[in-house]
Design a protein around this motif. Structure first.
Motif, short mmCIF file in Angstrom:
data_model
loop_
_atom_site.label_atom_id
_atom_site.label_comp_id
_atom_site.label_asym_id
_atom_site.label_seq_id
_atom_site.Cartn_x
_atom_site.Cartn_y
_atom_site.Cartn_z
N GLY A 101 0.82 -1.21 0.00
CA GLY A 101 0.00 0.00 0.00
C GLY A 101 0.85 1.25 0.00
N ILE A 102 1.93 1.25 0.78
CA ILE A 102 2.84 2.40 0.84
C ILE A 102 3.51 2.59 -0.52
N ARG A 103 3.93 1.49 -1.12
CA ARG A 103 4.59 1.55 -2.44
C ARG A 103 3.65 2.14 -3.49
N VAL A 159 3.26 6.91 6.82
CA VAL A 159 1.90 6.43 7.08
C VAL A 159 1.28 7.27 8.19
N VAL A 160 0.11 7.84 7.91
CA VAL A 160 -0.61 8.66 8.90
C VAL A 160 -1.56 7.77 9.69
N ASP A 170 1.27 10.15 3.70
CA ASP A 170 1.78 11.45 3.28
C ASP A 170 3.02 11.24 2.41
N VAL A 171 3.06 11.93 1.27
CA VAL A 171 4.23 11.85 0.39
C VAL A 171 4.68 13.28 0.09
N GLN A 172 5.94 13.58 0.39
CA GLN A 172 6.45 14.94 0.17
C GLN A 172 6.94 15.10 -1.26
N THR A 173 6.47 16.16 -1.94
CA THR A 173 6.95 16.47 -3.28
C THR A 173 7.82 17.72 -3.19
#
Length: 198
Positions: A101-103, A159-160, A170-173
């Motif tokens: 799921g994270i991937r 993962v929140v 959350d993924v930082q761009t």
């Protein structure tokens, strides 16, 4: 004139008890009156008699004082502290996050941010299709990739929240942080929602 003989009293009693049976109207009227009386007694008796023990006044987080009425045994006055009420529901149980799921969340955000100049909406959607829920694809079709400020992912996903078949990541761009909701379907993990977090 008062009734002085037993025969006279019996006749009067017979008339009283026999009155409901004289006609269906009398019988129904009698049953209605009896029902009203029983209902009234059921409502008034607890108020008049009260519960054995007495009155208890309390509020959330306050102490409750019990006092007994005169004539009732055990006239003890005691106080007890009531536990506070829950102001909010308990948080959902958390389970270890599924790495797949994270991937998928990270790959989705990478594809979401990948829109070189001249990329059409159809090309951009093609990159998201394999990791997006079918119903959510319809909503994404109204997005113009030229309006997306991010161009790449710059951090590892975090993962929140995590449940058995869903999680928020959350993924930082290089511009905003993107919060992605992923759900486990028969086809695998799929994105069902995203939000840009400033």
């Amino acid at each position: 004139m008062p009734i002085r003989t037993n025969r006279g009293r019996t006749a009067v009693y017979r008339r009283l008890w026999g009155w409901p049976l004289r006609s269906p109207r009398h019988l129904i009227g009698t049953l209605v009156i009896v029902a009203v009386l029983f209902t009234a007694l059921g409502i008034l008796m607890p108020k008049v008699i009260g519960k054995p023990g007495d009155t208890m006044v309390s509020g959330p987080g306050s102490s409750a004082t019990m006092t007994s009425r005169p004539g009732v045994a055990a006239p003890v006055t005691g106080t007890s502290t009531l536990p506070p009420r829950l102001s909010s529901p308990p948080p959902p149980s958390s389970v270890p996050p599924d790495q797949d799921g994270i991937r998928v969340a990270k790959e989705w955000v990478t594809a979401w941010a990948n829109h070189p100049d001249g990329t059409t909406t159809e090309q951009w959607l093609k990159g998201l299709e394999s990791r997006t829920d079918v119903e959510y694809m319809a909503e994404l079709s109204s997005v113009d990739p030229a309006n997306i400020a991010a161009t790449k992912v710059v951090g590892e996903p975090r993962v929140v929240t995590s449940a058995q078949d869903s999680m928020t990541v959350d993924v930082q761009t290089d511009k905003p942080k993107v919060e992605v909701s992923v759900v486990k379907t028969n086809a695998g993990w799929r994105v069902t929602k995203f939000t840009q977090v400033d």
